[in-house]
Design a protein around this motif. Structure first.
Motif, PDB file in Angstrom:
ATOM      1  N   ILE A 102      37.704   9.805  89.507  1.00  9.08           N
ATOM      2  CA  ILE A 102      39.006   9.730  88.839  1.00  9.08           C
ATOM      3  C   ILE A 102      40.114  10.193  89.778  1.00  9.08           C
ATOM      4  O   ILE A 102      41.160   9.551  89.908  1.00  9.08           O
ATOM      5  N   PHE A 103      39.885  11.316  90.449  1.00  8.80           N
ATOM      6  CA  PHE A 103      40.879  11.849  91.384  1.00  8.80           C
ATOM      7  C   PHE A 103      41.105  10.880  92.551  1.00  8.80           C
ATOM      8  O   PHE A 103      42.249  10.607  92.938  1.00  8.80           O
ATOM      9  N   LEU A 104      40.021  10.343  93.105  1.00  8.97           N
ATOM     10  CA  LEU A 104      40.129   9.458  94.264  1.00  8.97           C
ATOM     11  C   LEU A 104      40.881   8.184  93.905  1.00  8.97           C
ATOM     12  O   LEU A 104      41.778   7.743  94.646  1.00  8.97           O
ATOM     13  N   PHE A 105      40.549   7.583  92.772  1.00 11.58           N
ATOM     14  CA  PHE A 105      41.228   6.354  92.360  1.00 11.58           C
ATOM     15  C   PHE A 105      42.694   6.618  92.024  1.00 11.58           C
ATOM     16  O   PHE A 105      43.560   5.797  92.331  1.00 11.58           O
ATOM     17  N   ARG A 106      42.960   7.745  91.376  1.00 11.20           N
ATOM     18  CA  ARG A 106      44.349   8.070  91.043  1.00 11.20           C
ATOM     19  C   ARG A 106      45.206   8.180  92.296  1.00 11.20           C
ATOM     20  O   ARG A 106      46.312   7.635  92.359  1.00 11.20           O
ATOM     21  N   GLN A 107      44.683   8.875  93.300  1.00  8.57           N
ATOM     22  CA  GLN A 107      45.443   9.025  94.535  1.00  8.57           C
ATOM     23  C   GLN A 107      45.644   7.683  95.220  1.00  8.57           C
ATOM     24  O   GLN A 107      46.696   7.429  95.814  1.00  8.57           O
ATOM     25  N   SER A 108      44.647   6.819  95.130  1.00  7.47           N
ATOM     26  CA  SER A 108      44.759   5.496  95.746  1.00  7.47           C
ATOM     27  C   SER A 108      45.760   4.621  94.996  1.00  7.47           C
ATOM     28  O   SER A 108      46.570   3.920  95.611  1.00  7.47           O
ATOM     29  N   PHE A 109      45.731   4.682  93.666  1.00  3.77           N
ATOM     30  CA  PHE A 109      46.649   3.871  92.865  1.00  3.77           C
ATOM     31  C   PHE A 109      48.096   4.319  93.045  1.00  3.77           C
ATOM     32  O   PHE A 109      49.021   3.502  92.975  1.00  3.77           O
ATOM     33  N   LEU A 110      48.308   5.626  93.269  1.00  2.41           N
ATOM     34  CA  LEU A 110      49.667   6.145  93.439  1.00  2.41           C
ATOM     35  C   LEU A 110      50.332   5.617  94.711  1.00  2.41           C
ATOM     36  O   LEU A 110      51.563   5.629  94.817  1.00  2.41           O
ATOM     37  N   GLN A 111      49.557   5.155  95.659  1.00  3.07           N
ATOM     38  CA  GLN A 111      50.103   4.660  96.914  1.00  3.07           C
ATOM     39  C   GLN A 111      50.623   3.231  96.803  1.00  3.07           C
ATOM     40  O   GLN A 111      51.316   2.752  97.700  1.00  3.07           O
ATOM     41  N   LEU A 112      50.293   2.542  95.716  1.00  4.81           N
ATOM     42  CA  LEU A 112      50.743   1.167  95.539  1.00  4.81           C
ATOM     43  C   LEU A 112      52.195   1.143  95.075  1.00  4.81           C
ATOM     44  O   LEU A 112      52.624   2.012  94.306  1.00  4.81           O
ATOM     45  N   PRO A 113      52.970   0.160  95.516  1.00  5.14           N
ATOM     46  CA  PRO A 113      54.391   0.100  95.107  1.00  5.14           C
ATOM     47  C   PRO A 113      54.542  -0.173  93.610  1.00  5.14           C
ATOM     48  O   PRO A 113      53.918  -1.094  93.063  1.00  5.14           O
ATOM     49  N   LYS A 114      55.374   0.613  92.949  1.00  7.80           N
ATOM     50  CA  LYS A 114      55.585   0.454  91.518  1.00  7.80           C
ATOM     51  C   LYS A 114      56.268  -0.876  91.184  1.00  7.80           C
ATOM     52  O   LYS A 114      56.091  -1.423  90.093  1.00  7.80           O
ATOM     53  N   GLU A 115      57.070  -1.378  92.126  1.00  7.21           N
ATOM     54  CA  GLU A 115      57.778  -2.634  91.885  1.00  7.21           C
ATOM     55  C   GLU A 115      56.808  -3.777  91.621  1.00  7.21           C
ATOM     56  O   GLU A 115      57.084  -4.693  90.839  1.00  7.21           O
ATOM     57  N   MET A 116      55.643  -3.733  92.287  1.00  3.70           N
ATOM     58  CA  MET A 116      54.651  -4.782  92.102  1.00  3.70           C
ATOM     59  C   MET A 116      54.110  -4.782  90.675  1.00  3.70           C
ATOM     60  O   MET A 116      53.934  -5.836  90.054  1.00  3.70           O
ATOM     61  N   MET A 117      53.861  -3.584  90.137  1.00  4.46           N
ATOM     62  CA  MET A 117      53.361  -3.484  88.772  1.00  4.46           C
ATOM     63  C   MET A 117      54.427  -3.926  87.764  1.00  4.46           C
ATOM     64  O   MET A 117      54.132  -4.626  86.797  1.00  4.46           O
ATOM     65  N   GLU A 118      55.674  -3.525  88.028  1.00  2.40           N
ATOM     66  CA  GLU A 118      56.751  -3.898  87.124  1.00  2.40           C
ATOM     67  C   GLU A 118      56.972  -5.403  87.125  1.00  2.40           C
ATOM     68  O   GLU A 118      57.239  -6.011  86.072  1.00  2.40           O
ATOM     69  N   ALA A 119      56.838  -6.020  88.289  1.00  2.00           N
ATOM     70  CA  ALA A 119      57.003  -7.469  88.369  1.00  2.00           C
ATOM     71  C   ALA A 119      55.896  -8.181  87.597  1.00  2.00           C
ATOM     72  O   ALA A 119      56.136  -9.190  86.927  1.00  2.00           O
ATOM     73  N   ALA A 120      54.680  -7.636  87.684  1.00  2.00           N
ATOM     74  CA  ALA A 120      53.566  -8.235  86.952  1.00  2.00           C
ATOM     75  C   ALA A 120      53.767  -8.121  85.447  1.00  2.00           C
ATOM     76  O   ALA A 120      53.464  -9.053  84.687  1.00  2.00           O
ATOM     77  N   LYS A 121      54.312  -6.991  85.005  1.00  2.00           N
ATOM     78  CA  LYS A 121      54.572  -6.810  83.575  1.00  2.00           C
ATOM     79  C   LYS A 121      55.658  -7.762  83.095  1.00  2.00           C
ATOM     80  O   LYS A 121      55.585  -8.304  81.981  1.00  2.00           O
ATOM     81  N   VAL A 122      56.672  -7.980  83.940  1.00  2.00           N
ATOM     82  CA  VAL A 122      57.732  -8.920  83.586  1.00  2.00           C
ATOM     83  C   VAL A 122      57.168 -10.328  83.432  1.00  2.00           C
ATOM     84  O   VAL A 122      57.594 -11.107  82.562  1.00  2.00           O
ATOM     85  N   ASP A 123      56.200 -10.673  84.254  1.00  2.00           N
ATOM     86  CA  ASP A 123      55.563 -11.990  84.187  1.00  2.00           C
ATOM     87  C   ASP A 123      54.593 -12.113  83.021  1.00  2.00           C
ATOM     88  O   ASP A 123      53.969 -13.167  82.844  1.00  2.00           O
ATOM     89  N   GLY A 124      54.411 -11.040  82.267  1.00  2.00           N
ATOM     90  CA  GLY A 124      53.560 -11.104  81.087  1.00  2.00           C
ATOM     91  C   GLY A 124      52.136 -10.632  81.296  1.00  2.00           C
ATOM     92  O   GLY A 124      51.288 -10.816  80.404  1.00  2.00           O
ATOM     93  N   ALA A 125      51.830 -10.026  82.442  1.00  4.12           N
ATOM     94  CA  ALA A 125      50.469  -9.558  82.702  1.00  4.12           C
ATOM     95  C   ALA A 125      50.187  -8.292  81.897  1.00  4.12           C
ATOM     96  O   ALA A 125      51.020  -7.383  81.815  1.00  4.12           O
TER      97      ALA A 125
END
Length: 249
Positions: A124-147
């Motif tokens: 859980i700790f390892l994945f959390r630290q890895s996920f935090l390094q990803l750009p938030k804009e990418m996730m927000e764009a995916a949500k806007v597209d309906g993902a």
């Protein structure tokens, strides 16, 4: 280990020691294999470790996603509590875990061993630290597209962090494959023994408490070879995952 398996007892304890055996005793491997059900031991270890890894990877990814992508009250406090459980000595959890498995009738079963190792706080700790390094804009764009959350996790986050998934899977597999104390407490049937507990039985019975060292070395080789093969196959992604954490973290 391999060279000692090819030697005689006298050659192993000879002083000064010799690196190569005078006459390789290849029959030690066949003899050790026939003296104990190592095929069953290896199957038990590989099967249970694989099941545990798959479950740990799945639920660690889901929990880490919740901690990084979802906003809810008490998120940081809950994550702190999760980390606190990682600081507990493993041995102190054996008694309550044993009592729970006994109440559920899962002692001496594959299900009990797998269920009792189904969650990895380290994962859980390892994945959390890895996920935090990803750009938030990418996730927000995916949500806007309906993902949805499921699609974001497995079609966007997973491909970008695949080396970390493989790194954790390899670490977890080795840890569970090498596990000894907990399986020795709950697995009592010989046909359900793991390779680690099976080696102990071999040392006591066929190895005569260290008298037949060539056979013990040959048996130990059976346990090590699957891990060497696994690392040889996965080392590319393992090293990549470690390097990514070192550069970005």
């Amino acid at each position: 280990m391999l060279l000692s398996a090819l030697k005689t007892n006298d050659e192993i304890f000879r002083f000064p020691p010799t690196f190569l055996p005078e006459k390789p005793m290849w029959n030690h491997f066949a003899e050790a294999w026939l003296l104990a059900p190592f095929d069953q031991y290896l199957f038990n270890s590989i099967f249970t470790a694989t099941c545990i890894v798959l479950i740990q990877v799945f639920n660690s990814a889901l929990i880490a996603y919740a901690f990084t992508q979802l906003q809810f009250r008490g998120r940081n406090l809950l994550f702190a509590i999760v980390l606190l459980t990682y600081m507990l000595p493993t041995a102190v959890t054996y008694v309550p875990s044993y009592v729970l498995l006994a109440d559920w009738g899962m002692l001496d079963t594959y299900q009990g061993l797998i269920l009792s190792n189904a969650v990895s706080v380290f994962g859980i700790f390892l994945f959390r630290q890895s996920f935090l390094q990803l750009p938030k804009e990418m996730m927000e764009a995916a949500k806007v597209d309906g993902a949805g959350h499921w699609k974001i996790l497995w079609t966007i986050i997973f491909p970008l962090t695949k080396p970390m998934f493989i790194t954790f899977a390899l670490i977890s597999f080795v840890q569970n494959y090498n596990s000894y104390l907990w399986p020795s407490l709950i697995m009592t049937s010989e046909e359900k023994q793991l390779i680690t507990t099976g080696l102990r039985q071999f040392f006591i019975q066929e190895g005569a408490y260290g008298i037949q060292w060539p056979l013990i070395m040959a048996a130990s080789s059976f346990a090590v070879i699957p891990l060497l093969v696994l690392f040889a196959v996965a080392q590319k992604w393992f090293i990549s995952g470690i390097n990514d954490q070192g550069v970005k973290g």
